[in-house]
Scaffold this motif. Structure first.
Motif, PDB file in Angstrom:
ATOM      1  N   GLY A  98       0.871  -1.169   0.000  1.00 37.97           N
ATOM      2  CA  GLY A  98       0.000   0.000   0.000  1.00 37.97           C
ATOM      3  C   GLY A  98       0.898   1.206   0.000  1.00 37.97           C
ATOM      4  O   GLY A  98       2.135   1.056  -0.094  1.00 37.97           O
ATOM      5  N   SER A  99       0.319   2.397   0.065  1.00 35.63           N
ATOM      6  CA  SER A  99       1.095   3.639   0.134  1.00 35.63           C
ATOM      7  C   SER A  99       1.990   3.835  -1.092  1.00 35.63           C
ATOM      8  O   SER A  99       2.966   4.565  -1.030  1.00 35.63           O
ATOM      9  N   SER A 100       1.692   3.139  -2.172  1.00 31.15           N
ATOM     10  CA  SER A 100       2.470   3.217  -3.420  1.00 31.15           C
ATOM     11  C   SER A 100       3.900   2.702  -3.267  1.00 31.15           C
ATOM     12  O   SER A 100       4.754   2.985  -4.119  1.00 31.15           O
ATOM     13  N   VAL A 126       5.639   0.814  -6.307  1.00 31.33           N
ATOM     14  CA  VAL A 126       4.849   1.046  -7.533  1.00 31.33           C
ATOM     15  C   VAL A 126       5.687   1.852  -8.529  1.00 31.33           C
ATOM     16  O   VAL A 126       6.331   2.835  -8.161  1.00 31.33           O
ATOM     17  N   GLY A 172      -1.627   1.055 -17.888  1.00 34.75           N
ATOM     18  CA  GLY A 172      -1.701   2.432 -17.409  1.00 34.75           C
ATOM     19  C   GLY A 172      -2.924   3.103 -18.002  1.00 34.75           C
ATOM     20  O   GLY A 172      -3.223   2.922 -19.187  1.00 34.75           O
ATOM     21  N   GLU A 226      -8.490  10.110 -10.254  1.00 29.52           N
ATOM     22  CA  GLU A 226      -8.570   9.132  -9.159  1.00 29.52           C
ATOM     23  C   GLU A 226      -9.703   9.516  -8.216  1.00 29.52           C
ATOM     24  O   GLU A 226      -9.679  10.571  -7.601  1.00 29.52           O
ATOM     25  N   PHE A 266       2.589  10.208 -10.773  1.00 27.15           N
ATOM     26  CA  PHE A 266       1.349   9.567 -10.337  1.00 27.15           C
ATOM     27  C   PHE A 266       1.242   9.778  -8.832  1.00 27.15           C
ATOM     28  O   PHE A 266       2.044  10.532  -8.258  1.00 27.15           O
ATOM     29  N   PHE A 326     -10.370   4.412 -10.837  1.00 25.23           N
ATOM     30  CA  PHE A 326      -9.810   5.276 -11.873  1.00 25.23           C
ATOM     31  C   PHE A 326     -10.962   5.687 -12.781  1.00 25.23           C
ATOM     32  O   PHE A 326     -11.772   4.833 -13.171  1.00 25.23           O
ATOM     33  N   ASN A 373     -10.070   0.051  -8.782  1.00 25.98           N
ATOM     34  CA  ASN A 373      -8.633  -0.126  -8.586  1.00 25.98           C
ATOM     35  C   ASN A 373      -8.341  -0.942  -7.338  1.00 25.98           C
ATOM     36  O   ASN A 373      -7.719  -1.994  -7.417  1.00 25.98           O
ATOM     37  N   GLU A 374      -8.805  -0.479  -6.183  1.00 20.43           N
ATOM     38  CA  GLU A 374      -8.533  -1.260  -4.982  1.00 20.43           C
ATOM     39  C   GLU A 374      -9.511  -0.905  -3.880  1.00 20.43           C
ATOM     40  O   GLU A 374     -10.205   0.105  -3.935  1.00 20.43           O
TER      41      GLU A 374
END
Ligand SMILES: Nc1ncnc2c1ncn2[C@@H]1O[C@H](COP(=O)(O)OP(=O)(O)O)[C@@H](O)[C@H]1O
Ligand SMILES: [Mg+2]
Length: 373
Positions: free
Chosen positions: A194-196, A199, A227, A232, A259, A310, A321-322
């Motif tokens: 999580g928290s990118s 990524v 992509g 968001e 991003f 998204f 997305n999540e």
């Protein structure tokens, strides 16, 4: 006067989001209704140790983040025959805390939000806020969550899931599979973080390998995802009958960031701005709220979840997305803010979550578990 409900607030946690949790918990402690609740702060340090903290001392010292007190006694969780829980000191002469009606995990990320802690609480047969083991685990796994969402008809971005053992065996073939199925740019992400963290936005196929190598440092399974040129949009869902679904908000990462990266989220205080409500038309608002409710239902969540989408700038379509089953909970975090904007203030939100936890536990507790006589 009726007796107060005894709530143990779990904070910290053995995850990369330990510090975020300390902030979430400071807000939870501040807003839990003391007329109704007797609050027991229980920290979990980075090695997983549970400690009983002193509420009075915390209230005198706590700022934006809740500290773990130096002399806090190590405790272990024990069940009581009446379906409540106890915290028993492992050594020393601190008194045990008994008759805990409900546990409130204000912890985020792997081992905290993914069913592991929920399993521990289930073994002790105690009530706890939020989703159970199943929903927590499938929601944390971005691949499984998307598969279930897609199976129920929610739109998702195309992606390829890769196991580290397959990648180690034949990286070239894995990369080729992604090239066949996806177009640039792609996003590479660990499946359970999580928290990118880990990524990467990948703009050339030559750069894919380095991104995969890095993402595989964090997880044994990763996603390579199409992509999308997207806005968001997030929605907060609270369990009720029917589900209570907030207005949606939009996160606008600052254009200086490619991003909504770790830097944009945590290191740059101007990393992103928020529109609450999101500036989308009525039809889009209705659509994304319906999709959020559907995701919550499909994944069999309980209590609360923040669902992230998204919005494709070109097609106007939303992609799931999540879903976060224990989203950030500081008073300025998106979940409480969206709830507040939809008519549920922070304090009331906490009361409702505790009551939902007690109701669910009562139901589970009433099930027949032994049919031998
Ligand atoms: N398929 C995608 N298309 C466009 N942007 C993406 C995509 N996947 C991830 N991102 C960007 O990366 C960020 C983090 O990815 P996300 O899947 O939400 O993981 P995390 O659980 O770390 O938040 C997103 O908020 C978004 O900015
Ligand atoms: Mg995200």
């Amino acid at each position: 006067m009726t007796q107060k409900i005894r709530v143990a607030v779990l904070y910290g946690g053995k995850s990369g989001e330990h510090e975020v949790s300390l902030q979430s918990a400071a807000s939870v402690l501040r807003y839990l209704d003391r007329e109704r609740f007797d609050v027991i702060p229980v920290s979990i340090d980075k090695t997983g140790l549970w400690q009983l903290n002193d509420l009075k001392t915390l209230e005198q010292t706590a700022g934006k983040a809740l500290p773990i007190l130096r002399d806090a006694a190590e405790v272990r969780l024990a069940s009581q025959p009446d379906g409540r829980g106890s915290l028993i000191p492992v050594s020393g002469n601190a008194a045990p805390v008994r008759d805990i009606d409900v546990f409130f995990p204000v912890i985020h990320g792997p081992l905290c939000e993914d069913g592991a802690t929920q399993g521990l609480l289930d073994l002790a047969d105690v009530a706890y806020v939020g989703s159970g083991v199943l929903a927590s685990a499938v929601s944390m796994d971005k691949d499984i969550a998307k598969r279930l969402a897609a199976y129920a008809g929610l739109p998702i971005a195309p992606y390829v899931a890769l196991m580290r053992r397959d990648y180690e065996r034949d990286a070239a073939r894995c990369i080729e599979t992604a090239r066949q199925k996806l177009t640039l740019p792609v996003f590479v992400k660990p499946c359970n973080m999580g928290s990118s963290v880990g990524v990467h936005k990948v703009k050339s196929w030559d750069a894919l390998k380095a991104a995969l190598d890095d993402a595989f440092r964090y997880d044994l399974k990763i996603l390579i995802e199409q992509g999308i040129d997207a806005r968001e949009v997030e929605v907060a869902v609270l369990e009720d009958d029917p589900l209570f679904v907030s207005v949606a908000s939009e996160i606008n990462p600052d254009p200086r960031h490619e991003f909504y990266s770790y830097e944009a989220k945590y290191l740059d205080k101007d990393g992103a701005s928020v529109d609450l409500p999101a500036r989308i038309d009525e039809a889009a608002m209705a659509r994304v709220r319906a999709l959020a409710a559907q995701a919550f239902t499909v994944l069999e969540c309980n209590g609360l979840a923040r669902v992230d989408f998204f919005l494709d700038r070109k097609s106007g379509e939303f992609y799931f997305n999540e879903i976060n089953t224990l989203p950030g909970f500081t008073s300025i975090s998106m979940y409480p803010k969206m709830m507040e904007a939809s008519g549920v203030p922070y304090g009331e939100l906490l009361t409702r979550l505790v009551n939902l936890a007690l109701g669910r536990h009562r139901q589970r507790h009433s099930l027949v578990r032994d049919y031998s006589n």
